[in-house]
Scaffold this motif. Structure first.
Motif, PDB file in Angstrom:
ATOM      1  N   SER A 124       0.845  -1.196   0.000  1.00 35.02           N
ATOM      2  CA  SER A 124       0.000   0.000   0.000  1.00 35.02           C
ATOM      3  C   SER A 124       0.880   1.246   0.000  1.00 35.02           C
ATOM      4  CB  SER A 124      -0.842   0.054   1.278  1.00 35.02           C
ATOM      5  OG  SER A 124      -1.704  -1.025   1.379  1.00 35.02           O
ATOM      6  N   PRO A 125       0.310   2.393  -0.343  1.00 36.22           N
ATOM      7  CA  PRO A 125       1.059   3.635  -0.166  1.00 36.22           C
ATOM      8  C   PRO A 125       1.475   3.808   1.298  1.00 36.22           C
ATOM      9  CG  PRO A 125      -0.936   4.043  -1.463  1.00 36.22           C
ATOM     10  CD  PRO A 125      -1.033   2.639  -0.931  1.00 36.22           C
ATOM     11  N   LEU A 169      -2.058  -2.265  -3.346  1.00 38.83           N
ATOM     12  CA  LEU A 169      -2.119  -3.675  -2.926  1.00 38.83           C
ATOM     13  C   LEU A 169      -2.840  -4.554  -3.943  1.00 38.83           C
ATOM     14  CD1 LEU A 169      -2.881  -4.233   0.872  1.00 38.83           C
ATOM     15  CD2 LEU A 169      -0.789  -4.629  -0.407  1.00 38.83           C
ATOM     16  N   ILE A 170      -3.240  -4.004  -5.085  1.00 37.10           N
ATOM     17  CA  ILE A 170      -4.107  -4.761  -5.991  1.00 37.10           C
ATOM     18  C   ILE A 170      -3.384  -5.104  -7.289  1.00 37.10           C
ATOM     19  CG2 ILE A 170      -6.416  -4.819  -7.036  1.00 37.10           C
ATOM     20  CD1 ILE A 170      -7.139  -2.518  -5.028  1.00 37.10           C
ATOM     21  N   PRO A 229      -0.173  -0.385  11.006  1.00 38.91           N
ATOM     22  CA  PRO A 229      -1.353   0.488  11.117  1.00 38.91           C
ATOM     23  C   PRO A 229      -2.441   0.168  10.094  1.00 38.91           C
ATOM     24  CG  PRO A 229       0.668   1.785  11.100  1.00 38.91           C
ATOM     25  CD  PRO A 229       1.039   0.386  10.743  1.00 38.91           C
ATOM     26  N   GLU A 230      -2.109  -0.562   9.031  1.00 38.02           N
ATOM     27  CA  GLU A 230      -3.125  -0.929   8.036  1.00 38.02           C
ATOM     28  C   GLU A 230      -4.140  -1.936   8.579  1.00 38.02           C
ATOM     29  OE1 GLU A 230      -1.425  -1.727   3.950  1.00 38.02           O
ATOM     30  OE2 GLU A 230       0.413  -1.269   5.027  1.00 38.02           O
ATOM     31  N   GLY A 231      -3.782  -2.646   9.647  1.00 40.73           N
ATOM     32  CA  GLY A 231      -4.725  -3.595  10.243  1.00 40.73           C
ATOM     33  C   GLY A 231      -4.454  -5.029   9.833  1.00 40.73           C
ATOM     34  N   LYS A 244      -6.177  -7.355   6.406  1.00 39.48           N
ATOM     35  CA  LYS A 244      -5.886  -7.109   4.987  1.00 39.48           C
ATOM     36  C   LYS A 244      -5.805  -8.384   4.132  1.00 39.48           C
ATOM     37  CE  LYS A 244      -6.474  -2.893   5.308  1.00 39.48           C
ATOM     38  NZ  LYS A 244      -7.260  -3.212   6.507  1.00 39.48           N
ATOM     39  N   LYS A 287      -9.010  -9.113   2.479  1.00 37.33           N
ATOM     40  CA  LYS A 287      -9.518  -8.122   1.537  1.00 37.33           C
ATOM     41  C   LYS A 287      -8.666  -7.998   0.278  1.00 37.33           C
ATOM     42  CE  LYS A 287     -11.230  -4.483   3.528  1.00 37.33           C
ATOM     43  NZ  LYS A 287     -11.262  -3.299   4.401  1.00 37.33           N
ATOM     44  N   TYR A 288      -7.415  -8.420   0.348  1.00 41.76           N
ATOM     45  CA  TYR A 288      -6.510  -8.349  -0.804  1.00 41.76           C
ATOM     46  C   TYR A 288      -5.835  -9.703  -0.987  1.00 41.76           C
ATOM     47  CZ  TYR A 288      -7.525  -3.513   0.123  1.00 41.76           C
ATOM     48  OH  TYR A 288      -8.202  -2.344   0.348  1.00 41.76           O
ATOM     49  N   SER A 325      -6.130   4.663   0.835  1.00 40.64           N
ATOM     50  CA  SER A 325      -5.284   3.466   0.805  1.00 40.64           C
ATOM     51  C   SER A 325      -5.933   2.372   1.646  1.00 40.64           C
ATOM     52  CB  SER A 325      -3.921   3.764   1.443  1.00 40.64           C
ATOM     53  OG  SER A 325      -3.223   4.732   0.742  1.00 40.64           O
ATOM     54  N   PRO A 326      -5.518   1.121   1.457  1.00 46.72           N
ATOM     55  CA  PRO A 326      -5.965   0.064   2.377  1.00 46.72           C
ATOM     56  C   PRO A 326      -5.592   0.414   3.816  1.00 46.72           C
ATOM     57  CG  PRO A 326      -4.829  -0.891   0.477  1.00 46.72           C
ATOM     58  CD  PRO A 326      -4.622   0.605   0.408  1.00 46.72           C
ATOM     59  N   GLY A 327      -6.548   0.236   4.710  1.00 46.55           N
ATOM     60  CA  GLY A 327      -6.219   0.365   6.129  1.00 46.55           C
ATOM     61  C   GLY A 327      -6.110   1.781   6.660  1.00 46.55           C
ATOM     62  N   THR A 380     -13.728   2.380   7.011  1.00 45.39           N
ATOM     63  CA  THR A 380     -14.853   1.731   7.690  1.00 45.39           C
ATOM     64  C   THR A 380     -15.023   2.267   9.109  1.00 45.39           C
ATOM     65  OG1 THR A 380     -14.324  -0.242   6.392  1.00 45.39           O
ATOM     66  CG2 THR A 380     -15.907  -0.511   8.178  1.00 45.39           C
ATOM     67  N   ASP A 414     -15.214  -3.908  -2.022  1.00 48.75           N
ATOM     68  CA  ASP A 414     -13.977  -4.640  -1.735  1.00 48.75           C
ATOM     69  C   ASP A 414     -13.722  -5.616  -2.870  1.00 48.75           C
ATOM     70  OD1 ASP A 414     -12.719  -4.055   0.914  1.00 48.75           O
ATOM     71  OD2 ASP A 414     -14.761  -4.419   1.614  1.00 48.75           O
ATOM     72  N   VAL A 442     -15.974  -8.507   5.177  1.00 41.46           N
ATOM     73  CA  VAL A 442     -15.467  -8.073   6.480  1.00 41.46           C
ATOM     74  C   VAL A 442     -16.031  -6.704   6.871  1.00 41.46           C
ATOM     75  CG1 VAL A 442     -13.366  -7.388   7.725  1.00 41.46           C
ATOM     76  CG2 VAL A 442     -13.322  -9.394   6.240  1.00 41.46           C
ATOM     77  N   ASP A 443     -15.963  -5.747   5.928  1.00 39.61           N
ATOM     78  CA  ASP A 443     -16.375  -4.377   6.254  1.00 39.61           C
ATOM     79  C   ASP A 443     -17.897  -4.274   6.364  1.00 39.61           C
ATOM     80  OD1 ASP A 443     -13.770  -3.643   6.310  1.00 39.61           O
ATOM     81  OD2 ASP A 443     -13.768  -2.622   4.382  1.00 39.61           O
ATOM     82  N   LYS A 456     -19.106  -5.500   9.676  1.00 45.01           N
ATOM     83  CA  LYS A 456     -18.890  -4.530  10.764  1.00 45.01           C
ATOM     84  C   LYS A 456     -19.951  -3.426  10.727  1.00 45.01           C
ATOM     85  CE  LYS A 456     -13.839  -4.693  10.882  1.00 45.01           C
ATOM     86  NZ  LYS A 456     -12.672  -3.931  10.430  1.00 45.01           N
ATOM     87  N   GLU A 458     -18.220   3.277   0.210  1.00 42.77           N
ATOM     88  CA  GLU A 458     -16.823   3.049   0.584  1.00 42.77           C
ATOM     89  C   GLU A 458     -16.137   2.316  -0.549  1.00 42.77           C
ATOM     90  OE1 GLU A 458     -16.019   1.269   4.488  1.00 42.77           O
ATOM     91  OE2 GLU A 458     -14.069   0.675   3.721  1.00 42.77           O
ATOM     92  N   VAL A 487     -12.977   0.714  -2.986  1.00 39.95           N
ATOM     93  CA  VAL A 487     -11.893  -0.242  -2.787  1.00 39.95           C
ATOM     94  C   VAL A 487     -10.656   0.513  -2.277  1.00 39.95           C
ATOM     95  CG1 VAL A 487     -10.393  -1.900  -3.978  1.00 39.95           C
ATOM     96  CG2 VAL A 487     -12.788  -1.678  -4.661  1.00 39.95           C
ATOM     97  N   GLY A 488      -9.906  -0.088  -1.374  1.00 44.15           N
ATOM     98  CA  GLY A 488      -8.719   0.558  -0.803  1.00 44.15           C
ATOM     99  C   GLY A 488      -7.627   0.739  -1.840  1.00 44.15           C
ATOM    100  N   LYS A 524      -6.113   9.002  12.195  1.00 41.33           N
ATOM    101  CA  LYS A 524      -5.100   8.440  13.116  1.00 41.33           C
ATOM    102  C   LYS A 524      -4.171   9.518  13.665  1.00 41.33           C
ATOM    103  CE  LYS A 524      -5.377   4.041  10.623  1.00 41.33           C
ATOM    104  NZ  LYS A 524      -4.754   2.795  10.206  1.00 41.33           N
ATOM    105  N   LYS A 570     -10.289   6.608  16.595  1.00 44.54           N
ATOM    106  CA  LYS A 570     -10.090   5.846  17.830  1.00 44.54           C
ATOM    107  C   LYS A 570     -10.505   6.672  19.046  1.00 44.54           C
ATOM    108  CE  LYS A 570      -6.641   2.619  19.607  1.00 44.54           C
ATOM    109  NZ  LYS A 570      -5.288   2.092  19.348  1.00 44.54           N
TER     110      LYS A 570
END
Lengths: 220, 220
Positions: A37-38, A121-122, A141-143, A146, A149-150, B37-39, B43, B65, B70-71, B74, B116, B118-119, B164, B197
């Motif tokens: 990812s970026p 990531l794709i 930090p991306e979680g 992932k 999802k990817y 970006s992803p993450g 969401t 996605d 997953v998203d 949630k 939302e 795609v990341g 964040k 958060k």
């Protein structure tokens, strides 16, 4: 219709990737395609690796970005040869772009070539460049969700570097659970938790990389 | 040749996006296309916004996605209507996918629709979905150099949520410098630093969003 176009593009790309691969082999170069990812830390990882392999391997770098030379400028400060590819909007590097970058590098003076792909990531997962190994970074930090999802990226890569582990105390990232899911998708994958900021974990990554370098050098 | 194909795809997409836009207007819905970006926390932001607007606006969500639900799972816990689109490898949502999702949502019972994407910081910028506003998230761990490297996304968006910010003490992210560069690319952009958060900064984002909601409701 769209699918046909995509198949043609991928077929032509694979043909060029094979040519790049042979060319790299001819020079005894180990080429590593680095994807994430970026902002996951590809450039920091490349720079930390260059610093630690100084005197042990001659490194070259291809930097892929949509725009700018921000990353190439940073890498150039280490003194290694570096070429920037700007895709002008394109979301991945392909084998043709890689060939043009190879034309501009001193291939006889390189043992290890890092190709830093566009931050995505794709699509980079689908385009072979002629590399020997695919390495992806996933920053904490991306979680840890992932891989769900990817899945293509996590399934195709040879190595996952879990970067920014220095931030783990401030995040809800479960490293054990993450590793289990990734191994489920890709049983042969190597996973190295690292921090490019503190240097933690880089030793295991460097051991793997220098091991691969010896294999390619013996074959070349 | 490749460029022609891309132009045709983008032209057809824009035509469908216009239809989606009229349809949303007919129902008095404000549609917001959320990209990052992803993450980066799309969401989490959607869920925090839903919780804070409960009783003030009826919200619906389309989750895009490559794979998994997953998203959507949630978001569904909040009780709002949600549809998952799986692109099956595709790196962005398009207007046709959005139309199909609209068919499955109770449009007469929605004031605010989050889509939302795609990341991915690249391709989603080029595909209009019929939305009224584009909102992107940039999370602080991704680094403050991203506008240089992904200029299209930063130039086209109406809002940048800098997510964040609770991690700022552990990072080298310069918020002032980042804002200056983004405003240089996109002078009209709104920038809201937030933490999904801790909740910090969400008030200013919600104020902007409810202001836009009133404008669309009056027009509808």
């Amino acid at each position: 219709m769209e699918i046909k176009v995509l198949k043609d593009i991928l077929g032509a790309n694979d043909a060029q990737a094979l040519k790049n691969h042979s060319r790299l082999d001819g020079h005894g170069i180990l080429a590593v395609n680095i994807m994430s990812s970026p902002g996951a830390g590809k450039t920091s990882m490349v720079i930390q690796t260059i610093e630690r392999l100084k005197g042990k391997a001659r490194i070259g770098v291809i930097e892929g970005d949509i725009a700018s030379t921000v990353d190439a400028d940073k890498v150039a400060l280490t003194g290694v040869p570096v070429i920037q590819i700007n895709t002008g909007g394109g979301c991945h590097l392909d084998a043709n772009m890689t060939e043009k970058a190879l034309d501009s590098l001193p291939l006889d003076k390189i043992d290890l070539l890092f190709v830093e792909n566009v931050g995505n990531l794709i699509c980079p997962a689908e385009f072979n460049l002629g590399e020997h190994k695919k390495v992806m970074l996933l920053s904490t930090p991306e979680g840890d969700d992932k891989p769900y999802k990817y899945p293509a990226m996590f399934s195709l890569t040879d190595v996952v570097l879990v970067n920014k582990i220095d931030l783990l105390p401030y995040l809800d990232f479960k490293l054990d659970a993450f590793e289990k899911v990734v191994k489920g998708l890709n049983p042969k994958v190597k996973i190295f938790p690292i921090s490019c900021k503190t240097g933690e974990g880089l030793g295991a990554w460097l051991d793997w990389l220098t091991g691969e370098l010896k294999i390619v050098t013996r074959q070349g």
